[in-house]
Design a protein around this motif. Structure first.
Motif, PDB file in Angstrom:
ATOM      1  N   UNK A   1       0.883  -1.180  -0.049  1.00 28.01           N
ATOM      2  CA  UNK A   1       0.110  -0.046  -0.052  1.00 28.01           C
ATOM      3  C   UNK A   1       1.100   1.255   0.216  1.00 28.01           C
ATOM      4  N   UNK A   2       1.771   1.139   0.818  1.00 26.93           N
ATOM      5  CA  UNK A   2       2.667   2.372   0.868  1.00 26.93           C
ATOM      6  C   UNK A   2       3.488   2.575  -0.416  1.00 26.93           C
ATOM      7  N   UNK A   3       4.243   1.730  -1.094  1.00 25.79           N
ATOM      8  CA  UNK A   3       4.892   1.676  -2.212  1.00 25.79           C
ATOM      9  C   UNK A   3       4.104   2.036  -3.368  1.00 25.79           C
ATOM     10  N   UNK A   4       2.879   2.050  -3.344  1.00 26.62           N
ATOM     11  CA  UNK A   4       1.879   2.611  -4.425  1.00 26.62           C
ATOM     12  C   UNK A   4       1.709   3.774  -3.986  1.00 26.62           C
ATOM     13  N   UNK A   5       1.355   4.356  -2.817  1.00 28.62           N
ATOM     14  CA  UNK A   5       1.345   5.788  -2.499  1.00 28.62           C
ATOM     15  C   UNK A   5       2.492   6.716  -2.882  1.00 28.62           C
ATOM     16  N   UNK A   6       3.768   6.313  -2.649  1.00 20.44           N
ATOM     17  CA  UNK A   6       4.817   7.059  -2.697  1.00 20.44           C
ATOM     18  C   UNK A   6       4.963   7.471  -4.360  1.00 20.44           C
ATOM     19  N   UNK A   7       5.075   6.525  -5.147  1.00 21.36           N
ATOM     20  CA  UNK A   7       5.195   6.791  -6.829  1.00 21.36           C
ATOM     21  C   UNK A   7       3.943   7.958  -7.195  1.00 21.36           C
ATOM     22  N   UNK A   8       2.900   7.761  -6.611  1.00 22.93           N
ATOM     23  CA  UNK A   8       1.765   8.543  -6.955  1.00 22.93           C
ATOM     24  C   UNK A   8       1.855   9.898  -6.448  1.00 22.93           C
ATOM     25  N   UNK A   9       2.294   9.897  -5.076  1.00 24.33           N
ATOM     26  CA  UNK A   9       2.670  11.579  -4.399  1.00 24.33           C
ATOM     27  C   UNK A   9       3.846  11.904  -5.376  1.00 24.33           C
ATOM     28  N   UNK A  10       4.969  11.444  -5.667  1.00 30.02           N
ATOM     29  CA  UNK A  10       6.076  11.975  -6.466  1.00 30.02           C
ATOM     30  C   UNK A  10       5.665  12.221  -7.877  1.00 30.02           C
ATOM     31  N   UNK A  11       4.835  11.565  -8.432  1.00 26.42           N
ATOM     32  CA  UNK A  11       4.243  11.733  -9.855  1.00 26.42           C
ATOM     33  C   UNK A  11       3.363  13.063  -9.742  1.00 26.42           C
ATOM     34  N   UNK A  12       2.547  13.257  -8.651  1.00 30.02           N
ATOM     35  CA  UNK A  12       1.724  14.237  -8.733  1.00 30.02           C
ATOM     36  C   UNK A  12       2.583  15.610  -8.170  1.00 30.02           C
ATOM     37  N   UNK A  13       3.652  15.359  -7.395  1.00 31.40           N
ATOM     38  CA  UNK A  13       4.597  16.454  -6.970  1.00 31.40           C
ATOM     39  C   UNK A  13       5.134  17.207  -8.057  1.00 31.40           C
ATOM     40  N   UNK A  14       5.554  15.981  -9.097  1.00 26.72           N
ATOM     41  CA  UNK A  14       6.450  16.520 -10.293  1.00 26.72           C
ATOM     42  C   UNK A  14       5.403  17.156 -11.204  1.00 26.72           C
ATOM     43  N   UNK A  15       4.128  16.884 -11.147  1.00 28.35           N
ATOM     44  CA  UNK A  15       3.060  17.526 -12.202  1.00 28.35           C
ATOM     45  C   UNK A  15       2.797  19.114 -11.713  1.00 28.35           C
ATOM     46  N   UNK A  16       2.713  18.996 -10.508  1.00 27.08           N
ATOM     47  CA  UNK A  16       2.506  20.315  -9.730  1.00 27.08           C
ATOM     48  C   UNK A  16       3.540  21.257  -9.978  1.00 27.08           C
ATOM     49  N   UNK A  17       4.720  20.829  -9.761  1.00 27.72           N
ATOM     50  CA  UNK A  17       6.060  21.607 -10.132  1.00 27.72           C
ATOM     51  C   UNK A  17       6.033  21.990 -11.847  1.00 27.72           C
ATOM     52  N   UNK A  18       5.587  20.982 -12.589  1.00 28.02           N
ATOM     53  CA  UNK A  18       5.566  21.343 -14.111  1.00 28.02           C
ATOM     54  C   UNK A  18       4.478  22.309 -14.053  1.00 28.02           C
ATOM     55  N   UNK A  19       3.381  22.195 -13.591  1.00 21.93           N
ATOM     56  CA  UNK A  19       2.117  23.127 -13.813  1.00 21.93           C
ATOM     57  C   UNK A  19       2.589  24.639 -13.597  1.00 21.93           C
ATOM     58  N   UNK A  20       3.639  24.827 -12.426  1.00 23.38           N
ATOM     59  CA  UNK A  20       3.876  26.010 -12.019  1.00 23.38           C
ATOM     60  C   UNK A  20       4.636  26.812 -12.924  1.00 23.38           C
ATOM     61  N   UNK A  21       5.486  25.941 -13.996  1.00 22.73           N
ATOM     62  CA  UNK A  21       6.396  26.463 -14.799  1.00 22.73           C
ATOM     63  C   UNK A  21       5.831  26.615 -16.278  1.00 22.73           C
ATOM     64  N   UNK A  22       4.816  25.791 -16.337  1.00 23.14           N
ATOM     65  CA  UNK A  22       4.096  25.811 -17.797  1.00 23.14           C
ATOM     66  C   UNK A  22       3.706  27.366 -18.242  1.00 23.14           C
ATOM     67  N   UNK A  23       3.356  28.284 -17.361  1.00 20.65           N
ATOM     68  CA  UNK A  23       2.974  29.459 -17.782  1.00 20.65           C
ATOM     69  C   UNK A  23       4.431  30.400 -18.433  1.00 20.65           C
ATOM     70  N   UNK A  24       5.478  29.884 -18.131  1.00 16.69           N
ATOM     71  CA  UNK A  24       6.712  30.467 -18.731  1.00 16.69           C
ATOM     72  C   UNK A  24       6.862  30.153 -19.938  1.00 16.69           C
ATOM     73  N   UNK A  25       6.073  28.850 -20.585  1.00 16.73           N
ATOM     74  CA  UNK A  25       6.200  28.767 -22.055  1.00 16.73           C
ATOM     75  C   UNK A  25       5.356  29.989 -22.943  1.00 16.73           C
TER      76      UNK A  25
END
Length: 461
Positions: free
Chosen positions: A95-119
């Motif tokens: 259960x925990x091993x599935x949660x961590x990749x999900x959290x990391x993936x969404x964290x990376x997506x949030x970071x990308x969303x913040x930078x997308x306006x720079x395009x």
């Protein structure tokens, strides 16, 4: 997997109930009530991702302190329980091993969303107006998505969570705000509050009517803030080392830090902190009582010192040009609005960390003193605000602060009354919990009014 369907968990609860039933001081009806509380805690913990046996242990720990009942049960049965945990460890790790990749993936997506306006030519350093409108909209949906996926939320819950984000995006970006508009700042700040409460709907898996689910989200909010601060402190050290290392070889890393490290790190940390709260519940549960017992006395002294110093100095009562001097101290009013909000947050966090079935103790009396002091400060601030409005006229900032302080006053006054009744043994602790969690929709409604109604009401200025 629910508490009612797991055979091992039912066996553990049955053993706990048999243990409780052997106590002469606990009647059968009381055992039923204790079991209901235990099952409720287990279901909440399972919904947050814990395995059934883990949820049982944490729930028993939270209830430990009721005549030492649960604590003694945990001691007497610890060997068997921990053996079961070791047997079921692969499932928990899965259960925990599935949660961590999900959290990391969404964290990376949030970071990308913040930078997308720079395009599109909108960078973090210069696009202040855009990010003021949209920063919460760029980050919080990913935290909400984490909970929706982890809870396997129904389509109806997903829609209930998604629609406020869409509505906020339309309002904040389509309203014709003026340059440096006060209504824009107010709308952006209150949008964060409203959308955070919407994240709570995802956290509770749509169970918005449950007082216990609301209090669990309050607990999550406090723990999330603790982890976010810890991550921020670690990030500050990393940024300082990055600047120092690159500076030592003659390179200036400030542009990278300002445009990438800070905004992307902040966005990712919001999601990762949410994952940490759920992954490390047993750890944070030891921190929460310490934090509340440390800061409650300090904020109580702060509020009492303000009231005493203000009265002794006379700035709260002596008129200056026909109005109390404090009426002109706008910055001071803002500071104490912030203090009152922090005090309310501390009160809620302390309540969420408290065993709901424990007897009144010294800390409950100290909380009552803090609440009464906060009420006195709130009354003084309200008098000052009404005086400012009478002297200088209404403005969006003044009316937003006035509304907030009136809600705070009602909240704190009800809390004080119920706290007194609880200390006198005339009401139960869960009545106080329901009063506090019942105000969460009130704050959501007021934030929505400020976001949607205030801008057109004041001409978007």
């Amino acid at each position: 997997m629910s508490a009612e369907l797991d055979p091992q968990l039912e066996e553990q609860i049955a053993a706990w109930r048999a243990y409780a039933g052997r106590r002469d001081a606990i009647a059968g009806r009381d055992v039923d009530e204790l079991e209901d509380h235990l099952r409720d805690q287990i279901e909440r913990l399972e919904a947050s991702g814990l395995a059934p046996d883990e949820a049982f242990l944490v729930a028993v720990k939270r209830m430990g302190g009721i005549d030492e009942l649960s604590r003694e049960f945990a001691r007497e049965h610890s060997e068997r329980l921990w053996k079961q945990l070791m047997i079921d460890e692969p499932a928990a790790e899965s259960s925990r091993s599935r949660a961590l990749p999900l959290a990391v993936g969404l964290a990376v997506a949030a970071a990308a969303a913040v930078k997308i306006p720079a395009l599109f030519g909108i960078d973090f350093a210069q696009g202040g107006d855009f990010y003021l409108r949209n920063l919460a909209l760029l980050i919080l949906p990913f935290l909400a998505a984490y909970f929706l996926v982890r809870r396997r939320a129904r389509t109806a819950t997903m829609l209930v969570v998604a629609l406020p984000f869409v509505a906020a995006a339309l309002v904040l970006n389509l309203y014709p705000f003026g340059t440096d508009a006060a209504t824009l700042a107010l709308a952006a700040i209150h949008a964060v509050v409203a959308l955070w409460i919407v994240v709570g709907i995802a956290y509770a898996d749509g169970d918005v009517r449950s007082s216990r689910a609301r209090m669990d989200f309050v607990r999550f909010t406090g723990e999330w803030f603790v982890y976010l601060v810890l991550i921020a402190l670690g990030g500050a050290v990393l940024v300082a080392l990055t600047m120092a290392v690159f500076g030592a070889i003659g390179l200036d890393a400030s542009a990278f830090v300002e445009e990438w490290a800070i905004p992307c790190g902040l966005a990712g940390a919001v999601v990762i902190a949410g994952w940490l709260v759920e992954a490390k519940q047993s750890v944070i549960e030891n921190i929460a009582p310490v934090l509340t017992k440390l800061f409650t006395p300090l904020f109580t002294l702060l509020l009492l010192a303000f009231v005493v110093a203000g009265l002794l100095q006379g700035s709260l009562v002596e008129p200056v040009d026909g109005a109390p001097e404090m009426f002109g101290q706008r910055d001071l009013l803002i500071v104490f609005d912030v203090v009152l909000v922090v005090v309310l947050g501390l009160l809620l966090y302390a309540m969420s960390a408290r065993d709901p079935l424990a007897r009144p103790a010294w800390f409950d009396r100290l909380q009552l003193v803090m609440v009464i002091a906060a009420i006195l400060v709130d009354l003084l601030v309200l008098i000052a605000m009404i005086g400012r409005i009478a002297e200088y006229g209404a403005s969006p900032n003044k009316l937003a602060s006035l509304g907030l302080n009136l809600i705070l006053l009602a909240n704190l006054a009800g809390s004080a009354w119920l706290q007194v009744r609880f200390l006198l043994g005339r009401t139960r602790w869960d009545r106080l919990e329901r009063w506090q969690t019942g105000f969460i929709p009130v704050y959501l409604a007021w934030s929505t009014v400020v976001v949607v109604v205030f801008p057109p009401l004041f001409g978007y200025v």
